[in-house]
Design an enzyme around this catalytic site. Structure first.
Site, PDB file in Angstrom:
ATOM      1  N   TRP A   1       0.711  -1.292  -0.110  1.00 13.46           N
ATOM      2  CA  TRP A   1       0.071  -0.070  -0.023  1.00 13.46           C
ATOM      3  C   TRP A   1       0.751   1.151   0.020  1.00 13.46           C
ATOM      4  CZ3 TRP A   1       1.588   2.497   4.220  1.00 13.46           C
ATOM      5  CH2 TRP A   1       2.322   1.790   5.185  1.00 13.46           C
ATOM      6  N   ASN A   2       2.025   1.157   0.386  1.00 15.59           N
ATOM      7  CA  ASN A   2       2.921   2.511   0.546  1.00 15.59           C
ATOM      8  C   ASN A   2       3.192   3.138  -0.685  1.00 15.59           C
ATOM      9  OD1 ASN A   2       4.766   0.460   0.000  1.00 15.59           O
ATOM     10  ND2 ASN A   2       6.238   1.273   1.717  1.00 15.59           N
TER      11      ASN A   2
ATOM     12  N   PRO B   1      -3.483  -5.876  -5.901  1.00 17.96           N
ATOM     13  CA  PRO B   1      -2.814  -4.571  -5.090  1.00 17.96           C
ATOM     14  C   PRO B   1      -3.269  -4.958  -3.469  1.00 17.96           C
ATOM     15  CG  PRO B   1      -4.819  -4.022  -6.171  1.00 17.96           C
ATOM     16  CD  PRO B   1      -4.763  -5.586  -6.478  1.00 17.96           C
ATOM     17  N   ALA B   2      -2.662  -4.126  -2.823  1.00 20.68           N
ATOM     18  CA  ALA B   2      -2.949  -4.043  -1.405  1.00 20.68           C
ATOM     19  C   ALA B   2      -4.644  -3.802  -1.074  1.00 20.68           C
ATOM     20  CB  ALA B   2      -2.205  -3.145  -0.692  1.00 20.68           C
TER      21      ALA B   2
ATOM     22  N   GLY C   1       6.611  -6.168  -0.229  1.00 21.92           N
ATOM     23  CA  GLY C   1       6.163  -6.227   0.640  1.00 21.92           C
ATOM     24  C   GLY C   1       6.744  -6.857   2.015  1.00 21.92           C
ATOM     25  N   SER C   2       6.035  -7.382   2.968  1.00 19.94           N
ATOM     26  CA  SER C   2       6.648  -7.509   4.476  1.00 19.94           C
ATOM     27  C   SER C   2       7.614  -8.870   4.002  1.00 19.94           C
ATOM     28  CB  SER C   2       5.659  -7.765   5.371  1.00 19.94           C
ATOM     29  OG  SER C   2       5.081  -8.964   5.133  1.00 19.94           O
TER      30      SER C   2
ATOM     31  N   GLU D   1      10.825  -7.979  -3.056  1.00 24.22           N
ATOM     32  CA  GLU D   1      11.499  -6.852  -2.481  1.00 24.22           C
ATOM     33  C   GLU D   1      10.828  -6.466  -0.963  1.00 24.22           C
ATOM     34  OE1 GLU D   1      13.388  -4.458  -4.118  1.00 24.22           O
ATOM     35  OE2 GLU D   1      13.329  -5.387  -6.149  1.00 24.22           O
ATOM     36  N   LEU D   2      11.680  -6.864  -0.319  1.00 27.95           N
ATOM     37  CA  LEU D   2      11.111  -6.996   1.115  1.00 27.95           C
ATOM     38  C   LEU D   2      11.512  -5.886   2.183  1.00 27.95           C
ATOM     39  CD1 LEU D   2      11.698 -10.829   1.544  1.00 27.95           C
ATOM     40  CD2 LEU D   2       9.649  -9.687   0.496  1.00 27.95           C
TER      41      LEU D   2
ATOM     42  N   CYS E   1      10.200   1.468   2.605  1.00 31.78           N
ATOM     43  CA  CYS E   1      11.003   0.427   3.129  1.00 31.78           C
ATOM     44  C   CYS E   1      12.425   0.862   3.166  1.00 31.78           C
ATOM     45  CB  CYS E   1      10.969  -0.550   1.817  1.00 31.78           C
ATOM     46  SG  CYS E   1      11.127  -0.141   0.264  1.00 31.78           S
TER      47      CYS E   1
ATOM     48  N   GLU F   1      11.195  -2.728  11.469  1.00 28.01           N
ATOM     49  CA  GLU F   1      10.714  -1.496  10.952  1.00 28.01           C
ATOM     50  C   GLU F   1       9.735  -0.780  11.654  1.00 28.01           C
ATOM     51  OE1 GLU F   1       9.467  -3.262   7.356  1.00 28.01           O
ATOM     52  OE2 GLU F   1      10.452  -1.547   6.196  1.00 28.01           O
TER      53      GLU F   1
ATOM     54  N   GLU G   1      14.792  -4.302  -9.426  1.00 20.28           N
ATOM     55  CA  GLU G   1      13.738  -3.575 -10.242  1.00 20.28           C
ATOM     56  C   GLU G   1      14.404  -2.158 -10.713  1.00 20.28           C
ATOM     57  OE1 GLU G   1      10.372  -3.409  -7.536  1.00 20.28           O
ATOM     58  OE2 GLU G   1       9.547  -4.966  -8.585  1.00 20.28           O
TER      59      GLU G   1
HETATM   60  P1  NAP Z   1       2.442  -7.064   3.364  1.00 23.19           P
HETATM   61  O1  NAP Z   1       1.518  -7.113   4.714  1.00 23.19           O
HETATM   62  O2  NAP Z   1       3.457  -8.143   3.263  1.00 23.19           O
HETATM   63  O3  NAP Z   1       1.494  -6.973   1.973  1.00 23.19           O
HETATM   64  C1  NAP Z   1       2.059  -6.985   0.748  1.00 23.19           C
HETATM   65  C2  NAP Z   1       1.104  -7.263  -0.136  1.00 23.19           C
HETATM   66  O4  NAP Z   1       0.833  -8.821   0.122  1.00 23.19           O
HETATM   67  C3  NAP Z   1      -0.348  -7.096  -0.049  1.00 23.19           C
HETATM   68  O5  NAP Z   1      -0.939  -6.871  -1.290  1.00 23.19           O
HETATM   69  C4  NAP Z   1      -1.027  -7.755   1.011  1.00 23.19           C
HETATM   70  O6  NAP Z   1      -2.560  -7.856   0.883  1.00 23.19           O
HETATM   71  C5  NAP Z   1      -0.544  -9.216   0.192  1.00 23.19           C
HETATM   72  N1  NAP Z   1      -0.551 -10.284   1.409  1.00 23.19           N
HETATM   73  C6  NAP Z   1      -0.692 -10.246   2.535  1.00 23.19           C
HETATM   74  N2  NAP Z   1      -0.697 -11.288   3.252  1.00 23.19           N
HETATM   75  C7  NAP Z   1      -0.475 -12.336   2.194  1.00 23.19           C
HETATM   76  C8  NAP Z   1      -0.766 -13.777   2.225  1.00 23.19           C
HETATM   77  N3  NAP Z   1      -0.675 -14.488   3.298  1.00 23.19           N
HETATM   78  N4  NAP Z   1      -0.406 -14.025   0.847  1.00 23.19           N
HETATM   79  C9  NAP Z   1      -0.353 -13.654   0.022  1.00 23.19           C
HETATM   80  N5  NAP Z   1      -0.359 -12.216  -0.119  1.00 23.19           N
HETATM   81  C10 NAP Z   1      -0.378 -11.597   0.987  1.00 23.19           C
HETATM   82  O7  NAP Z   1       3.339  -5.511   3.567  1.00 23.19           O
HETATM   83  P2  NAP Z   1       2.525  -4.249   3.532  1.00 23.19           P
HETATM   84  O8  NAP Z   1       2.309  -4.048   5.051  1.00 23.19           O
HETATM   85  O9  NAP Z   1       1.690  -4.030   2.694  1.00 23.19           O
HETATM   86  O10 NAP Z   1       3.743  -3.410   3.128  1.00 23.19           O
HETATM   87  C11 NAP Z   1       4.791  -2.881   4.069  1.00 23.19           C
HETATM   88  C12 NAP Z   1       5.889  -3.673   3.672  1.00 23.19           C
HETATM   89  O11 NAP Z   1       6.549  -3.544   2.507  1.00 23.19           O
HETATM   90  C13 NAP Z   1       7.135  -3.330   4.624  1.00 23.19           C
HETATM   91  O12 NAP Z   1       7.853  -4.363   5.159  1.00 23.19           O
HETATM   92  C14 NAP Z   1       8.164  -2.530   3.534  1.00 23.19           C
HETATM   93  O13 NAP Z   1       9.512  -2.360   3.909  1.00 23.19           O
HETATM   94  C15 NAP Z   1       7.918  -3.337   2.423  1.00 23.19           C
HETATM   95  N6  NAP Z   1       8.425  -2.697   1.100  1.00 23.19           N
HETATM   96  C16 NAP Z   1       9.394  -3.119   0.423  1.00 23.19           C
HETATM   97  C17 NAP Z   1       9.867  -2.350  -0.776  1.00 23.19           C
HETATM   98  C18 NAP Z   1      11.109  -2.630  -1.378  1.00 23.19           C
HETATM   99  O14 NAP Z   1      11.234  -2.477  -2.505  1.00 23.19           O
HETATM  100  N7  NAP Z   1      11.787  -3.644  -0.678  1.00 23.19           N
HETATM  101  C19 NAP Z   1       8.998  -1.345  -1.169  1.00 23.19           C
HETATM  102  C20 NAP Z   1       7.918  -0.938  -0.292  1.00 23.19           C
HETATM  103  C21 NAP Z   1       7.592  -1.666   0.724  1.00 23.19           C
HETATM  104  P3  NAP Z   1      -3.260  -7.055   1.833  1.00 23.19           P
HETATM  105  O15 NAP Z   1      -2.784  -5.501   1.648  1.00 23.19           O
HETATM  106  O16 NAP Z   1      -4.558  -7.273   1.591  1.00 23.19           O
HETATM  107  O17 NAP Z   1      -2.932  -7.748   3.018  1.00 23.19           O
END
Ligand code: NAP
Length: 488
Positions: A157-158, A182-183, A237-238, A259-260, A293, A391, A468
């Protein structure tokens, strides 16, 4: 509604699976403005059937899309870029409305997203292979680059526009077709981008999107993880979710880009230009309210510079203007949701209990709204605190004093994560030593703003793998096929 948009058709409010459609079961979920928690839209709450339909469409569309000359695919991407740029204001407002970042940042994210689409439109035409010098007579040897197949893109979402663009643009450029989820918090920007991709001439079936609530995210994504027709997962994502995707896709051995999460150190040496370091930290830390991130999560300042740096930083942090994204003067918007504010508050309380001192902020801003937290500066932070291990993803700067270069390198690297790292120094020998010693995929040297479409973005260790952007970005969506012709 200060963040209203001009083109209502950029809010299709439906899935796109070859055409705009509702979820098979007819379910929907609400989208709220994080500034007020007010619901202002709804989108399909998709499930297994929808995920499978999207995959069927992407699989059926793959042969024709991969066969299209790269130059034609590039032209489609260029039109998509032009449409994103032409609709920058509406898209920026949409991002700010559903995600909460200040409007100037929303507009900036649109430009950033477009830069990836333009970049990969150009890269599409340069996906050349190799003619290999054969080691034996009578043979000719070649390496061709081919698209991997259907890509599943799962985004956070960010950065709702940039993360979609960074995945979909290289996939389409390479000749792959896409299914995307998407989120939950930010589906509208993604749907608007897909609407513009349709307008740009992406053929039906090539790019499909299904939205889902947090409760159904796994149901949708599991269909793609388990199906051998999906050949690549591109996820931002996470780290826990990234690990789950890696485990579950192992049975079909998919290619992965992960990309975590990060835990970025920001180091200020005694020999640094302190004003530049404060400027760099403000840019890197407070963009999107600290919800990035690459946001510095741990700030280390050498003893000789510590007090002067903290004084300068305190004045800047205290002056930040917090408010709804729609107020042009806002520099920090709301956090994405109540869970995010709870986590930030837990980190600050934990730090204070363990001996940190609050120099600025330190509490929720309930008078502004439920999801606001004051920009916060802490000193006396140490490695035992939650804010040093996880984080924080919020506007909190925990400062730790250090004495020697060796000590700070060990502390900076003492985390399972390795996405971004930053340091400020004016000693050229130290700059090379420290840059090489830091365990991170991206290093800012006297610079707080790192990301650019021309640069490879990605982490090491548990921050993931794959890159990326840059000239390497397309390779993650292609494989090499070796051809050997004999009897010549
Ligand atoms: P997240 O909870 O891991 O969610 C990311 C995506 O995965 C969302 O679309 C989410 O859907 C989905 N998801 C969640 N649980 C899932 C599951 N069990 N199976 C399949 N998909 C699932 O992360 P977030 O809180 O949205 O984003 C923040 C994290 O992203 C932070 O850790 C940040 O550092 C990281 N991030 C990394 C980068 C990079 O380039 N390294 C860039 C930006 C952000 P829902 O939204 O419906 O839960």
């Amino acid at each position: 509604m200060p963040l209203s948009i001009r083109r209502d058709d950029l809010l299709p409010g439906r899935n796109f699976i070859g055409r705009w459609c509702e979820a098979r079961q007819g379910r929907r979920f609400d989208v709220a403005d994080p500034a007020t928690d007010t619901v202002f839209a709804s989108v399909p709450d998709s499930g297994e059937d929808d995920a499978r339909a999207a995959l069927d469409a992407a699989h059926a569309a793959f042969p024709a899309w991969r066969a299209m000359p790269a130059k034609q695919r590039a032209q489609v991407l260029k039109r998509w870029n032009d449409l994103i740029v032409a609709n920058q204001e509406d898209l920026g407002r949409l991002i700010s409305r559903e995600q909460g970042k200040p409007l100037a940042e929303g507009r900036g994210e649109v430009a950033y997203a477009a830069s990836y689409v333009e970049w990969f439109a150009e890269e599409a035409t340069r996906a050349n292979g190799d003619v290999i010098a054969a080691p034996v007579a009578g043979r000719r040897m070649f390496a061709l680059k081919e698209p991997v197949g259907v890509v599943a893109a799962i985004t956070p979402w960010n950065f709702p526009a940039a993360m979609i663009a960074r995945k979909i643009a290289p996939a389409l450029a390479a000749g792959c077709t896409v299914v995307c989820k998407p989120a939950e918090d930010t589906p509208l920007t993604s749907l608007a981008l897909i609407k513009l991709a349709e307008e740009a001439g992406v053929p039906p079936g090539v790019l499909n999107i299904v939205t889902a609530s947090r409760e159904r995210a796994a149901e949708v994504v599991d269909v793609w993880l388990d199906d051998p027709r999906v050949r690549k997962i591109s996820f931002t994502g996470s780290t826990p979710v990234g690990k789950h995707l890696a485990r579950r896709s192992a049975d079909t051995l998919k290619k992965l880009s992960l990309e975590l999460g990060g835990n970025a150190p920001f180091i200020v040496f005694d020999d640094a230009d302190l004003d530049a370091a404060v400027d760099g930290l403000m840019v890197a830390k407070f963009r999107n309210g600290g919800q990035t991130c690459v946001s510095p999560n741990r700030v280390f300042v050498q003893a000789g510079a510590h007090d002067a740096f903290v004084d300068k930083l305190a004045a800047r942090v205290a002056a930040l203007k917090v408010g709804p994204a729609g107020d042009e003067g806002s520099q920090i918007g709301p956090m994405i949701n109540a869970r995010a504010v709870d986590k930030i508050e837990r980190h600050v309380h934990d730090a204070v209990e363990r001996g940190a001192r609050v120099v600025v902020g330190g509490q929720r801003l309930a008078a502004v709204g439920r999801n606001y937290f004051a920009p916060t500066l802490l000193t006396g932070a140490d490695a035992t605190m939650a804010c040093a291990c996880e984080e924080t993803f919020g506007p909190v700067v925990p400062v730790t004093r250090f004495e020697s270069e060796d000590e700070v390198i060990a502390a900076a690297n003492s985390t399972p994560f390795g996405l971004a790292a930053y340091f400020y120094s004016s000693d050229v020998r130290r700059i090379w030593r420290v840059a090489e010693a830091l365990e991170a995929g991206l290093v800012g040297i006297n610079e707080g703003a790192l990301a650019a479409e021309a640069a490879p973005f990605g982490g090491v260790k548990e921050s993931g793998y794959g890159r990326e952007g840059s000239v390497h970005g397309l390779d993650d969506y292609m494989h090499l096929k070796y051809l050997c012709q004999g009897q010549l």
